[in-house]
Design a protein around this motif. Structure first.
Motif, PDB file in Angstrom:
ATOM      1  N   GLU A   1       0.845  -1.189   0.000  1.00 26.52           N
ATOM      2  CA  GLU A   1       0.000   0.000   0.000  1.00 26.52           C
ATOM      3  C   GLU A   1       0.881   1.240   0.000  1.00 26.52           C
ATOM      4  OE1 GLU A   1      -3.116  -0.093  -0.348  1.00 26.52           O
ATOM      5  OE2 GLU A   1      -3.597  -2.188   0.091  1.00 26.52           O
TER       6      GLU A   1
ATOM      7  N   ARG B   1      -1.626  10.037   7.496  1.00 22.77           N
ATOM      8  CA  ARG B   1      -2.553  11.075   7.951  1.00 22.77           C
ATOM      9  C   ARG B   1      -2.646  11.161   9.468  1.00 22.77           C
ATOM     10  NH1 ARG B   1      -2.110  14.192   3.926  1.00 22.77           N
ATOM     11  NH2 ARG B   1      -3.195  13.579   2.010  1.00 22.77           N
ATOM     12  N   ARG B   2      -2.465  10.048  10.160  1.00 24.11           N
ATOM     13  CA  ARG B   2      -2.621  10.070  11.619  1.00 24.11           C
ATOM     14  C   ARG B   2      -1.877   8.892  12.218  1.00 24.11           C
ATOM     15  NH1 ARG B   2      -6.434   8.080  15.442  1.00 24.11           N
ATOM     16  NH2 ARG B   2      -6.700   9.469  17.229  1.00 24.11           N
TER      17      ARG B   2
ATOM     18  N   THR C   1      -1.849   3.212  12.488  1.00 22.53           N
ATOM     19  CA  THR C   1      -1.540   4.398  11.696  1.00 22.53           C
ATOM     20  C   THR C   1      -2.463   4.436  10.489  1.00 22.53           C
ATOM     21  OG1 THR C   1       0.768   4.404  12.404  1.00 22.53           O
ATOM     22  CG2 THR C   1       0.253   5.577  10.369  1.00 22.53           C
ATOM     23  N   GLU C   2      -3.024   5.606  10.224  1.00 29.72           N
ATOM     24  CA  GLU C   2      -3.921   5.773   9.086  1.00 29.72           C
ATOM     25  C   GLU C   2      -3.133   6.281   7.886  1.00 29.72           C
ATOM     26  OE1 GLU C   2      -7.195   8.242  10.023  1.00 29.72           O
ATOM     27  OE2 GLU C   2      -7.790   7.091  11.797  1.00 29.72           O
ATOM     28  N   ILE C   3      -3.306   5.605   6.756  1.00 30.72           N
ATOM     29  CA  ILE C   3      -2.653   5.980   5.500  1.00 30.72           C
ATOM     30  C   ILE C   3      -3.736   6.262   4.482  1.00 30.72           C
ATOM     31  CG2 ILE C   3      -1.115   5.224   3.646  1.00 30.72           C
ATOM     32  CD1 ILE C   3       0.294   3.463   5.650  1.00 30.72           C
ATOM     33  N   GLU C   4      -3.618   7.390   3.799  1.00 30.88           N
ATOM     34  CA  GLU C   4      -4.538   7.729   2.719  1.00 30.88           C
ATOM     35  C   GLU C   4      -3.833   7.457   1.390  1.00 30.88           C
ATOM     36  OE1 GLU C   4      -6.877  11.589   0.833  1.00 30.88           O
ATOM     37  OE2 GLU C   4      -6.028  11.692   2.856  1.00 30.88           O
ATOM     38  N   THR C   5      -4.380   6.526   0.638  1.00 31.95           N
ATOM     39  CA  THR C   5      -3.764   6.157  -0.627  1.00 31.95           C
ATOM     40  C   THR C   5      -4.009   7.245  -1.666  1.00 31.95           C
ATOM     41  OG1 THR C   5      -5.720   4.980  -1.420  1.00 31.95           O
ATOM     42  CG2 THR C   5      -4.143   3.737  -0.066  1.00 31.95           C
TER      43      THR C   5
ATOM     44  N   ARG D   1      -7.443   7.925  -2.607  1.00 31.33           N
ATOM     45  CA  ARG D   1      -8.237   8.528  -1.522  1.00 31.33           C
ATOM     46  C   ARG D   1      -8.942   7.471  -0.675  1.00 31.33           C
ATOM     47  NH1 ARG D   1      -5.294  11.854  -2.882  1.00 31.33           N
ATOM     48  NH2 ARG D   1      -5.678  14.085  -3.237  1.00 31.33           N
ATOM     49  N   ALA D   2      -8.367   6.302  -0.595  1.00 21.15           N
ATOM     50  CA  ALA D   2      -8.864   5.271   0.316  1.00 21.15           C
ATOM     51  C   ALA D   2      -8.023   5.311   1.587  1.00 21.15           C
ATOM     52  CB  ALA D   2      -8.786   3.892  -0.331  1.00 21.15           C
ATOM     53  N   THR D   3      -8.638   4.975   2.708  1.00 25.30           N
ATOM     54  CA  THR D   3      -7.956   4.966   3.998  1.00 25.30           C
ATOM     55  C   THR D   3      -7.575   3.543   4.353  1.00 25.30           C
ATOM     56  OG1 THR D   3      -9.175   6.904   4.749  1.00 25.30           O
ATOM     57  CG2 THR D   3      -8.146   5.535   6.437  1.00 25.30           C
TER      58      THR D   3
ATOM     59  N   ILE E   1      -5.708   1.214   7.332  1.00 27.77           N
ATOM     60  CA  ILE E   1      -5.292   1.165   8.727  1.00 27.77           C
ATOM     61  C   ILE E   1      -4.185   0.119   8.852  1.00 27.77           C
ATOM     62  CG2 ILE E   1      -6.038   0.918  11.109  1.00 27.77           C
ATOM     63  CD1 ILE E   1      -7.386   3.198   9.598  1.00 27.77           C
TER      64      ILE E   1
END
Length: 792
Positions: A639, A644-645, A651-655, A658-660, A662
Motif C-alpha cells: 500500500e 494522515r494520523r 496508523t492511518e494511510i490515505e492512498t 483517496r482510500a484509507t 489502517i
C-alpha cells in the motif's frame, strides 16, 4: 621540658576559656529574643476548648456555625504561624550548638562556659521541639474541629434545603399568603410614614440641598448617556471580531453600571444630609443590589446576543433566536433582582414566613416557566451542539416544577438562583474570552501593523511576538476561566442559606451510604461522583489543550508538521493517564491496588493481548523516534500513500486513490517500509524516450535538459541530466533524470515534461522511434512487403 609543656597547655586552656567567654555573649547577642511561645500555645488551646464546647450545642444556627468556623480557621492559621516561628528558632539553636562542636571524647573535661552553653542550647532544643509538636497537634485538632463544624453546617443546610413546606398546588398555601400580604403592606406603610416624619423633622435646608445635589447628578448622568449614544452611533461598523468584542464590552459596562450607580449616588447623598435612617438605608441598598443584578444580566445579554444589532453579535445564532434568548434572560434576571429586593423588604418589616416562602416559590416558578418556554421555542434548533444543553434545561425545569409541586420550595429556589447566576457569569466570561482571543489573534500578529510595531520596539522577530502573544492569550484565557469559576462559587456561596457551598449538599448522602468494596477497595457515592466529574473535566481540559496546540500554538512555530503531531499526541496521552490516575486516587485506589488489577490482566496479556501491547509500544516508538511522520509518503505491505494520523494502536494511510488504510503500528516497526519523504520531500523523475537513429544525439540531449531546466518545480541541484543509455535496434534510447522539490507533485511535473518534450521534438523535426516489424505472407504469389515506421 615537662614544665614547659605544662605552661604551654595552661596557656592553651586559658585561650580556649577566653574564646568561649567571648563567644558566649556573642551567641546570646545573635540569638533573637524568643517570643513567649508557650503562653501563645496555651491561649490557642483555651480558644479551641471554648470553640469545641460551643460546637457541641445542638441548637446552633447557621450564622453561629459560620462564626465558629471563622474563629477556628483564624486559630489554625495562628498555630501554623507559631509552628513556623518555633521551627526557625529551633534551627537557629541547632546552628549555634553545631558551632560549639562535638563534646570532648574519652571523658576529657570541657571548659565550664562551653559546657554551660551546650547544656543551655540542648535544653532549648528540647523545649522548642516540644513546643513545635504541641503547635502541630493543636493545628491538627483545629482541622478536625473544622471538619466537625463543616459537617454540622452541611447537615443544617441539607435539612433547610429539603425542608418540606406546603405545595404550591395546595390552595391553603396561597390563602396563607393572601392573609399575610395586608400585614406586610401595613408594615411598609408604617415604615414609609416614619421615614416621611423623619425627613420632615430634618428641616427644609437639608431637603433642598439634597434635591439640588440629586438634580445635578441627574444632569451629569443624562449628559454622559447622550455622549455615549452619539459615540456608539458614530462608530463605523466593522467585521473584525476584536471590534465586535470591544463594542460588546462597552455595551455591557454602559448598560450594567449606570442604574445601580445612580441608586448608590442617591443613597450616599441622602445619607450625607442625614435624610436616610438605618432601616430605609438597608432597603435602599437591597434595591441597588437587585437593580444591579437585573442591569448586569441585561448588559451581558445585549453585549453577547446583540438582539437589535446583528453586525455586532458574537454568538453564531440567527436574529429570531438571539431575540428569544435575550428576552428570556432579561426577564429571568429581572425576577432574580426583584427576589433580592423583596427579601430585604421582608426582613426589614419582619414579614410573615408565608410571604418569604411565596417569594421564593414565585422566583422558581418564573424561572422554570421561562426556561420551559425558551426550550419549546428552540426545539427546532438545527445546531447539534445545542441539543445536550436543551436536555439539561428540560431536566432543570422538571426538577424545579417537581420540587414546587412536592413542597420543596427551598430546593426549587436553590436551582433557580444558581441557574440564572451561572448563565450571567458564563456569558460575561465568554465576552471577555472572545475579547482576549481576538486581541492576540487579530491585532498582535506578524502581518499586522501592531504586531510589527511591538516586534520593532522589542527587537524581536514578528513571528516571535506572535508566538509569545499566543502563549499570553492562553494564560489570560485560563485565568478568565478560573476567575469565572471562582465568581460563580462566590456568588453561590453568598446565595446559599447560611453561607454554605452548594456542593456540600451531597456530604450527608456520602457519609450515610455504604460503599461497595472489591479487594479492599471501597468507594462511596460521593467519591464515585467526584471521580466521574474529575475524569470528565480532565478529559475535556486535555482535549482543549490538544486542540489549542494543534490549531493555535504549534502552527506558529518552526517545527515540522510531523513533530507537531507527535508533541500533541504525546501530551494527550500523558494528560489522559494523569487524569485517570487522579480519578483513581479520588476513589481511594492507590498503586498497590492497581498492581492487583495489573496482575489479573497479565494473564490475559500473556494469552491474547500480545498484539495489542506490541502495537501500543510500537506506537510510542513511532511518536518518539519518528521514523514515520504525519505527511510522509510511504509504501508498506503493498500500500502506498500519505500518513494522515499516528495513534498508539494503528496508523492511518490515505492512498493516492483517496482510500484509507489502517496499518497496525507493529507492521511499521518490524516490517520493511519505504519512506519517500523521510529525509526530505524531494523526489526523482525518470523519463525514457527513444528517437530515430538518424537524429542528432547532442541536439536531443540539449532539448531534454532545457525542458527540465525551464520547469519551475524542477530543482537546480542536482542539475537535470539527459543520458544516452543504449543503441537500440531501431532507436537511440535516452533517459532524462531530474529532481522535483515536492514529491507529491512528481506525477504532475512528469506529465508537464512529457508535453514539453513532445512539443519540442515535433518542432525540431525529430521523430520518436517506434518498433519496426517485417511481415511475410505465406504462399507462392506473396511478395515481401517492407515495414513502414509509424510515429507513436
Amino acid at each position: 621540658m615537662g614544665v614547659r609543656f605544662a605552661a604551654r597547655g595552661a596557656l592553651a586552656g586559658l585561650a580556649v576559656l577566653l574564646a568561649a567567654l567571648a563567644f558566649a555573649p556573642a551567641a546570646h547577642a545573635q540569638q533573637p529574643p524568643a517570643p513567649d511561645a508557650a503562653a501563645g500555645l496555651a491561649t490557642a488551646k483555651l480558644k479551641l476548648d471554648e470553640i469545641e464546647a460551643t460546637a457541641r450545642r445542638a441548637s446552633l444556627t447557621g450564622q453561629e456555625l459560620a462564626d465558629l468556623r471563622a474563629q477556628t480557621a483564624a486559630t489554625r492559621e495562628d498555630l501554623l504561624t507559631k509552628a513556623t516561628d518555633i521551627g526557625a528558632l529551633r534551627a537557629a539553636a541547632e546552628a549555634q550548638l553545631k558551632d560549639l562542636g562535638a563534646p570532648p571524647a574519652d571523658g576529657k573535661a570541657e571548659a565550664p562556659a562551653i559546657a554551660a552553653e551546650r547544656a543551655r542550647l540542648t535544653a532549648l532544643l528540647a523545649q522548642r521541639g516540644a513546643e513545635a509538636n504541641l503547635a502541630r497537634q493543636l493545628a491538627t485538632r483545629a482541622d478536625q474541629l473544622l471538619d466537625r463544624i463543616n459537617e454540622a453546617r452541611r447537615v443544617l443546610f441539607t435539612e433547610k434545603l429539603f425542608e418540606r413546606s406546603p405545595s404550591v398546588l395546595n390552595p391553603s398555601f396561597w390563602l396563607d399568603v393572601a392573609r399575610a400580604a395586608p400585614e406586610e403592606l401595613r408594615g411598609v406603610a408604617s415604615l414609609a410614614g416614619s421615614w416621611w416624619g423623619f425627613v420632615g423633622d430634618s428641616g427644609t435646608g437639608p431637603i433642598a440641598s439634597a434635591l439640588a445635589t440629586l438634580a445635578g447628578l441627574a444632569l451629569v448622568a443624562i449628559g454622559v448617556a447622550r455622549w455615549w449614544r452619539r459615540r456608539m452611533a458614530a462608530r463605523p461598523p466593522s467585521d473584525s471580531r476584536f471590534a465586535k468584542a470591544l463594542a460588546g464590552l462597552e455595551v455591557m459596562v454602559a448598560t450594567a453600571v449606570p442604574p445601580p450607580l445612580v441608586i448608590a449616588a442617591a443613597i450616599v447623598t441622602l445619607e450625607a444630609y442625614g435624610l436616610l435612617p438605618q432601616t430605609i438605608r438597608e432597603i435602599a441598598v437591597g434595591l441597588a443590589v437587585g437593580v444591579g443584578v437585573a442591569s448586569l444580566g441585561r448588559g451581558v445579554g445585549r453585549s453577547v446576543l446583540a438582539p437589535n444589532t446583528p453586525g455586532r453579535r458574537l454568538l453564531p445564532v440567527d436574529d429570531a433566536s438571539a431575540r428569544q434568548l435575550h428576552g428570556h434572560l432579561l426577564w429571568a434576571v429581572r425576577a432574580l433582582g426583584l427576589f433580592v429586593f423583596l427579601n430585604v423588604v421582608h426582613s426589614e418589616v419582619v414579614a410573615p414566613l408565608a410571604l418569604t416562602v411565596a417569594t421564593s416559590a414565585l422566583l422558581a416558578l418564573a424561572v422554570a416557566a421561562l426556561l420551559a418556554h425558551l426550550l419549546r421555542e428552540q426545539r427546532n434548533a438545527p445546531e447539534i451542539r445545542v441539543r445536550p444543553l436543551m436536555a439539561i434545561g428540560w431536566i432543570a425545569a422538571a426538577l424545579m416544577l417537581g420540587a414546587l409541586a412536592a413542597g420543596y420550595i427551598g430546593f426549587a429556589t436553590f436551582i433557580a438562583e444558581r441557574l440564572v447566576v451561572a448563565l450571567v457569569v458564563l456569558d460575561a466570561a465568554y465576552l471577555i474570552l472572545v475579547l482576549v482571543d481576538a486581541l492576540f489573534a487579530e491585532v498582535f500578529v506578524a502581518d499586522k501593523p501592531a504586531g510589527r510595531a511591538v516586534a520593532a520596539n522589542l527587537g524581536l522577530k514578528p513571528q516571535t511576538v506572535e508566538l509569545f502573544g499566543t502563549l499570553v492569550s492562553a494564560v489570560l484565557r485560563l485565568a478568565i476561566v478560573a476567575a469565572a469559576v471562582v465568581a460563580i462559587s462566590a456568588v453561590l456561596l453568598a446565595l446559599s442559606p447560611r453561607g454554605l457551598v452548594a456542593l456540600e449538599v451531597f456530604g450527608k448522602l456520602q457519609d450515610t451510604l455504604f460503599g461497595a468494596g472489591l479487594a479492599s477497595i471501597t468507594a462511596s457515592l460521593g467519591s464515585i461522583l467526584a471521580a466521574l466529574a474529575l475524569l470528565l473535566v480532565g478529559l475535556l481540559a486535555t482535549r482543549a489543550v490538544q486542540r489549542w496546540l494543534e490549531r493555535r500554538f504549534l502552527p506558529r512555530t518552526s517545527l515540522e508538521p510531523g513533530l507537531q503531531h507527535s508533541i500533541s499526541a504525546i501530551l494527550g496521552y500523558v494528560g489522559v493517564i494523569a487524569v485517570g490516575a487522579l480519578a483513581l486516587a479520588e476513589l481511594g485506589i492507590d498503586l498497590q491496588k492497581i498492581a492487583l488489577i495489573a496482575g489479573a490482566l497479565s494473564v490475559g496479556i500473556g494469552f491474547g493481548l500480545q498484539s495489542i501491547v506490541s502495537n501500543f509500544i510500537s506506537g510510542l516508538i513511532l511518536l518518539a523516534e519518528r521514523p514515520i511522520r504525519v505527511g510522509d509518503s510511504i509504501v508498506v505491505k503493498g500500500e502506498e500513500g500519505w500518513v494522515r494520523r499516528i495513534s498508539v494502536r494503528a496508523t492511518e494511510i490515505e492512498t493516492y486513490e483517496r482510500a484509507t488504510v489502517i496499518i497496525p503500528n507493529s507492521e511499521l516497526i518490524t516490517g520493511v517500509v519505504k519512506n519517500w519523504t523521510h529525509a526530505n520531500t524531494m523526489g526523482r523523475i525518470i523519463i525514457k524516450i527513444g528517437v530515430s537513429q538518424d537524429s542528432d544525439a547532442e541536439q536531443v540531449r540539449d532539448l531534454l535538459t532545457d525542458c527540465a531546466r525551464e520547469h519551475p518545480e524542477v530543482v537546480d541541484s542536482p542539475v537535470p541530466r539527459a543520458l544516452l543509455l543504449n543503441f537500440g535496434d531501431n532507436s537511440l534510447e535516452f533517459e532524462l533524470r531530474c529532481v522535483v522539490a515536492d514529491f507529491d507533485r512528481a506525477p504532475i511535473v512528469n506529465s508537464d515534461l512529457h508535453f514539453a518534450i513532445l512539443k519540442r521534438l515535433r518542432a525540431a523535426g525529430i521523430r520518436i522511434a517506434s518498433p519496426q516489424r517485417d511481415v511475410r505472407l505465406l504462399g507462392e504469389a506473396a511478395a515481401p512487403v517492407p515495414a513502414k515506421p509509424v510515429d507513436a
